[in-house]
Enzyme design. Structure first.
Site, mmCIF file in Angstrom:
data_model
loop_
_atom_site.group_PDB
_atom_site.id
_atom_site.type_symbol
_atom_site.label_atom_id
_atom_site.label_comp_id
_atom_site.label_asym_id
_atom_site.label_seq_id
_atom_site.Cartn_x
_atom_site.Cartn_y
_atom_site.Cartn_z
ATOM 1 N N ARG A 1 0.843 -1.199 0.000
ATOM 2 C CA ARG A 1 0.000 0.000 0.000
ATOM 3 C C ARG A 1 0.873 1.241 0.000
ATOM 4 N NH1 ARG A 1 -4.468 -1.866 4.533
ATOM 5 N NH2 ARG A 1 -5.431 -3.529 3.297
ATOM 6 N N ARG B 1 2.423 1.021 10.162
ATOM 7 C CA ARG B 1 1.924 1.441 8.854
ATOM 8 C C ARG B 1 3.054 1.334 7.841
ATOM 9 N NH1 ARG B 1 -2.820 4.297 8.262
ATOM 10 N NH2 ARG B 1 -2.728 4.883 10.459
ATOM 11 N N GLU C 1 -5.887 -1.029 15.741
ATOM 12 C CA GLU C 1 -6.533 -1.966 14.822
ATOM 13 C C GLU C 1 -5.568 -3.065 14.383
ATOM 14 O OE1 GLU C 1 -7.721 -2.305 10.187
ATOM 15 O OE2 GLU C 1 -7.724 -0.290 11.056
ATOM 16 N N SER D 1 -9.847 -5.928 10.435
ATOM 17 C CA SER D 1 -11.069 -5.251 10.035
ATOM 18 C C SER D 1 -11.897 -6.250 9.237
ATOM 19 C CB SER D 1 -10.742 -4.018 9.186
ATOM 20 O OG SER D 1 -11.885 -3.215 8.997
ATOM 21 N N ARG E 1 1.428 -6.476 12.546
ATOM 22 C CA ARG E 1 0.862 -5.838 13.741
ATOM 23 C C ARG E 1 0.715 -6.842 14.882
ATOM 24 N NH1 ARG E 1 -3.352 -0.953 12.249
ATOM 25 N NH2 ARG E 1 -2.006 0.077 10.722
#
Length: 424
Positions: free
Chosen positions: A259, A274, A346, A349, A388
């Site tokens: 990403r 991130r 988070e 999701s 994560r």
């Protein structure tokens, strides 16, 4: 993508969904375009019928020795009119399709309203955060002594990359193997190994294109790097007509994900939260429309079970209308406790997107009564984001001497290593 026929029959519900997402109502504009398209198509049908009739008459008149020039001229004029109408119809159709492709999914009625994450609603919490004798450190302070190398990665690739070496690399691999084993042996998912490069169509099908092109990495040859295996797993149903008896289909994959983080300037610039390149175990379900709401609960529970087995405290929240994703009808975020950061972050999701993706990729099923076909419903979720989860393990299992204890669930995957020690 929305079905224009559904919008025609449910214009108020469509606009209410737009308004709940903070957008202007669009039903009138979309339906006006659809009216133009339908009127144009009706006119084309009339002209087509007259052209066919006149063409048959030409042959008959000639056979009888008459003058068919007027009919020939009429057919030529009709062809010109049809060409103009076809061009107009194609332009209106493309405009309507582009507008429909740019409209987000309609939130379910049970989704909380709100403009941002402060209006998300917690629905449950599991585990008690550990009490530390000394102030816990964040993963980017713990990791370097264990083989987490941001500096070399930055020299090679720039910011938002990391190199993992030695035991910490093995710990990340153990996490992925543990997740895959759990989801395939206990949760009923089929493991899939998918490409990391795709064409435009799969990304359009999952609603990454055209709206979110800036969040993706494009490479030469017309390929894109996948942002998540949701793209490739969901598209296993693209263009298919499945038997109802074949549903549900449940797939999982461990892949690299890419990403650009185009909108994340200044956010999480340190550490592994991130990244441009990261690893994830994805969970995708293709189900009967009547089963998608319960499948979301099931999928969320599968992801939560990973954290329970690892002994990592977490909470689960329902995202509000202003925080949920473009394609989602309802989303559950699972947030793991990070003691070093002192907050929940988070880690998964899980979303029910209903028929939104199925319409874009033409994924359907044939009901057992055999009457026509219907779009399937698709769902996706992280089961979990591996990087994560590594962060969460390092922070929750850290010791005062800089070592990290391996969670019991991962020990069978670590070759006898039970503690990660600094500089070893």
């Amino acid at each position: 993508m929305h079905d224009i026929r559904w919008i025609r029959d449910n214009a108020d519900a469509f606009d209410r969904g737009q308004t709940r997402r903070g957008l202007a109502p669009m039903a009138d504009h979309l339906l006006a375009l659809d009216d133009r398209r339908r009127a144009s198509q009706a006119r084309l049908n009339v002209l087509q019928a007259r052209r066919n009739e006149a063409s048959k008459s030409i042959g008959k008149v000639k056979k009888e020795g008459g003058d068919a020039q007027a009919l020939i001229d009429e057919v030529a004029a009709i062809k010109t009119q049809m060409a103009d109408l076809e061009a107009e119809n194609a332009a209106v159709d493309a405009e309507l399709r582009d507008l429909l492709a740019g409209q987000p999914n309609t939130p379910r009625d049970d989704v909380p309203d709100g403009p941002d994450e402060t209006h998300n609603v917690e629905i449950r919490r599991w585990g008690e955060p550990r009490a530390f004798d000394v102030s816990p450190r964040e993963h980017f302070d713990i990791g370097p002594a264990l083989g987490m190398d941001f500096e070399t990665a930055a020299r090679q690739s720039g910011a938002r990359f990391v190199i993992l070496k030695g035991p910490v690399a093995r710990l990340e691999r153990a996490l992925a193997q543990f997740m895959l084993d759990l989801h395939t042996t206990e949760h009923g998912y089929t493991e899939v190994n998918t490409p990391a490069l795709v064409r435009d169509e799969p990304l359009f099908g999952t609603a990454n294109l055209p709206k979110f092109a800036e969040d993706l990495f494009r490479v030469e040859g017309g390929y894109w790097l996948i942002p998540t295996a949701e793209v490739t797993l969901t598209n296993l149903a693209a263009g298919q007509i499945l038997d109802e008896a074949a549903l549900p289909l449940r797939f999982t994959a461990f892949t690299q994900c890419f990403r650009s983080e185009a909108g994340a300037a200044g956010k999480d610039t340190r550490g592994m939260i991130r990244m441009h390149q990261f690893e994830k175990v994805e969970l995708v379900s293709i189900v009967h429309p009547d089963r998608s709401a319960e499948e979301l609960e099931r999928k969320t529970a599968c992801a939560e079970e990973v954290l329970k087995r690892l002994g990592l405290p977490f909470r689960t929240v329902v995202l509000c209308t202003g925080d949920m994703g473009f394609a989602s009808q309802r989303t559950h975020d699972i947030e793991v406790w990070l003691p070093g950061a002192g907050r929940y972050r988070e880690i998964s999701s899980c979303s029910n997107v209903g028929a939104f993706q199925a319409r874009r990729m033409d994924a359907r099923f044939r009901p057992t009564d055999g009457k026509g076909t219907l779009p399937v419903h698709s769902l996706n979720g992280s089961g979990l984001a591996v990087g994560r989860t590594l962060v969460a393990v390092l922070e929750n299992y850290q010791q005062a001497d800089g070592s990290v204890t391996v969670p019991d669930a991962l020990k069978p995957y670590m070759g006898g290593l039970e503690v990660l020690r600094p500089d070893v």
